[in-house]
Motif scaffolding. Structure first.
Motif, PDB file in Angstrom:
ATOM      1  N   ASP A   1      11.325   5.657 -10.863  1.00 59.39           N
ATOM      2  CA  ASP A   1      11.189   4.212 -10.707  1.00 59.39           C
ATOM      3  C   ASP A   1       9.766   3.923 -10.248  1.00 59.39           C
ATOM      4  O   ASP A   1       9.185   4.686  -9.460  1.00 59.39           O
ATOM      5  CB  ASP A   1      12.192   3.673  -9.682  1.00 59.39           C
ATOM      6  N   GLU A   2       9.218   2.838 -10.744  1.00 58.94           N
ATOM      7  CA  GLU A   2       7.871   2.396 -10.380  1.00 58.94           C
ATOM      8  C   GLU A   2       7.961   0.973  -9.861  1.00 58.94           C
ATOM      9  O   GLU A   2       8.644   0.132 -10.461  1.00 58.94           O
ATOM     10  CB  GLU A   2       6.948   2.450 -11.598  1.00 58.94           C
ATOM     11  N   ALA A   3       7.305   0.687  -8.753  1.00 62.29           N
ATOM     12  CA  ALA A   3       7.360  -0.655  -8.195  1.00 62.29           C
ATOM     13  C   ALA A   3       6.139  -0.904  -7.315  1.00 62.29           C
ATOM     14  O   ALA A   3       5.458   0.033  -6.882  1.00 62.29           O
ATOM     15  CB  ALA A   3       8.639  -0.856  -7.383  1.00 62.29           C
ATOM     16  N   TYR A   4       5.915  -2.187  -7.027  1.00 64.86           N
ATOM     17  CA  TYR A   4       4.747  -2.587  -6.242  1.00 64.86           C
ATOM     18  C   TYR A   4       5.156  -3.618  -5.196  1.00 64.86           C
ATOM     19  O   TYR A   4       6.172  -4.300  -5.331  1.00 64.86           O
ATOM     20  CB  TYR A   4       3.655  -3.143  -7.161  1.00 64.86           C
ATOM     21  N   ALA A   5       4.362  -3.674  -4.142  1.00 68.55           N
ATOM     22  CA  ALA A   5       4.651  -4.591  -3.038  1.00 68.55           C
ATOM     23  C   ALA A   5       3.340  -4.989  -2.365  1.00 68.55           C
ATOM     24  O   ALA A   5       2.254  -4.570  -2.781  1.00 68.55           O
ATOM     25  CB  ALA A   5       5.590  -3.919  -2.033  1.00 68.55           C
ATOM     26  N   ARG A   6       3.442  -5.799  -1.321  1.00 67.67           N
ATOM     27  CA  ARG A   6       2.305  -6.168  -0.488  1.00 67.67           C
ATOM     28  C   ARG A   6       2.685  -5.923   0.961  1.00 67.67           C
ATOM     29  O   ARG A   6       3.795  -6.240   1.390  1.00 67.67           O
ATOM     30  CB  ARG A   6       1.962  -7.657  -0.657  1.00 67.67           C
ATOM     31  N   ASP A   7       1.762  -5.339   1.724  1.00 64.12           N
ATOM     32  CA  ASP A   7       2.057  -5.116   3.135  1.00 64.12           C
ATOM     33  C   ASP A   7       1.790  -6.394   3.925  1.00 64.12           C
ATOM     34  O   ASP A   7       1.448  -7.438   3.350  1.00 64.12           O
ATOM     35  CB  ASP A   7       1.274  -3.926   3.686  1.00 64.12           C
ATOM     36  N   SER A   8       1.940  -6.332   5.238  1.00 63.30           N
ATOM     37  CA  SER A   8       1.812  -7.525   6.081  1.00 63.30           C
ATOM     38  C   SER A   8       0.418  -8.133   6.043  1.00 63.30           C
ATOM     39  O   SER A   8       0.230  -9.309   6.338  1.00 63.30           O
ATOM     40  CB  SER A   8       2.188  -7.191   7.528  1.00 63.30           C
ATOM     41  N   ALA A   9      -0.575  -7.328   5.639  1.00 71.99           N
ATOM     42  CA  ALA A   9      -1.950  -7.826   5.534  1.00 71.99           C
ATOM     43  C   ALA A   9      -2.289  -8.265   4.116  1.00 71.99           C
ATOM     44  O   ALA A   9      -3.442  -8.622   3.824  1.00 71.99           O
ATOM     45  CB  ALA A   9      -2.929  -6.750   5.989  1.00 71.99           C
ATOM     46  N   GLY A  10      -1.298  -8.230   3.236  1.00 68.30           N
ATOM     47  CA  GLY A  10      -1.515  -8.648   1.863  1.00 68.30           C
ATOM     48  C   GLY A  10      -2.090  -7.577   0.957  1.00 68.30           C
ATOM     49  O   GLY A  10      -2.434  -7.838  -0.196  1.00 68.30           O
ATOM     50  N   ARG A  11      -2.180  -6.345   1.455  1.00 65.89           N
ATOM     51  CA  ARG A  11      -2.735  -5.258   0.648  1.00 65.89           C
ATOM     52  C   ARG A  11      -1.673  -4.701  -0.299  1.00 65.89           C
ATOM     53  O   ARG A  11      -0.512  -4.587   0.073  1.00 65.89           O
ATOM     54  CB  ARG A  11      -3.252  -4.143   1.556  1.00 65.89           C
TER      55      ARG A  11
END
Length: 258
Positions: free
Chosen positions: A202-212
């Protein structure tokens, strides 16, 4: 390849890895510090980590062990857990659609369909989702956000080490789900099946609390009925698949000779 042992003072940080090693009665001398993989990350223009577990030999290949132990937002990789729950509770089926014209679970997972999985968790209800997160000890088990945004907002996080343990448990049907449920999810995750190998991921993307940006690719590859489990974590919003394939090729996969 340089093999190093992990100092006892850091043993507690290697949660799943330590458990496997202890159960196998082996030492941490089976960890390959894969510094030779750095050029692959540099070429892709990202920072990150990679880990591979050879189940038959109980050997680990880990690049950037410090990052390997850090927790990051799961993004769409959380959809695996949601899909398992949906299958178990009859909210989704292996080949059925969730509504008129809706996608199948396979299409939704591969397309990281936020709307699809938000609807599934709404149907499941908060208590069901939260209880299962705790039952499988999913990452930091932070469930403060609304149920249909748990994996979309800062809070819930999981380490590459924990992700590797999760997919390994899924492969061996050791999660807190029925055997058939886990079998169906294994099939959903299988993307390539050839005479030489089977690749499920599975491949996925997200953003951390700093928007990175945070990218994930995780799963397993089988050659000659021998499973190897992997996890890739990067600080990018794309490119995880391409990097994963280059690293797996460097590790000697796709030829059916491992």
């Amino acid at each position: 390849m340089r093999r190093t042992s992990v100092r006892p003072a850091r043993l507690a940080r290697y949660a799943w890895l330590a458990a496997v090693v202890l159960l196998g009665g082996c030492s941490f001398n089976n960890v390959d510090s894969a510094d030779y993989l750095k050029p692959y990350f540099d070429s892709a223009g990202v920072k990150g980590c990679f880990a591979l577990y050879d189940n038959g030999r109980n050997e680990f290949t880990i690049y950037n062990r410090d990052r390997y132990l850090e927790r990051f937002p799961p993004g769409g990789t959380f959809n695996i857990l949601t899909g398992l729950l949906g299958l178990e509770r009859g909210k989704v089926f292996d080949e059925a659609k969730t509504g008129a014209g809706g996608p199948s679970l396979t299409v939704a997972l591969r397309g990281d369909s936020t709307a699809y999985f938000q609807e599934v968790v709404r149907q499941l209800g908060r208590d069901t989702v939260v209880n299962r997160i705790k039952a499988v000890s999913y990452g930091n088990m932070d469930t403060e956000a609304t149920v249909d945004s748990l994996w979309l907002k800062p809070g819930l996080s999981i380490s590459p080490d924990e992700q590797l343990g999760f997919v390994k448990s899924l492969f061996f049907k050791q999660l807190h789900f029925q055997t058939r449920t886990q079998q169906v999810m294994q099939t959903v995750l299988e993307r390539e099946k050839t005479p030489n190998y089977t690749l499920a991921w599975d491949e996925a993307y997200a953003r951390d609390s700093a928007g990175r940006p945070v990218g994930w690719a995780m799963g397993w590859i089988e050659e000659r009925n021998h499973p190897y489990f992997f996890v890739l974590n990067i600080d990018g919003a794309s490119g995880a698949e391409a990097l994963l394939r280059k690293i797996l090729t460097q590790q000697g996969f796709f030829k059916g000779v491992k």
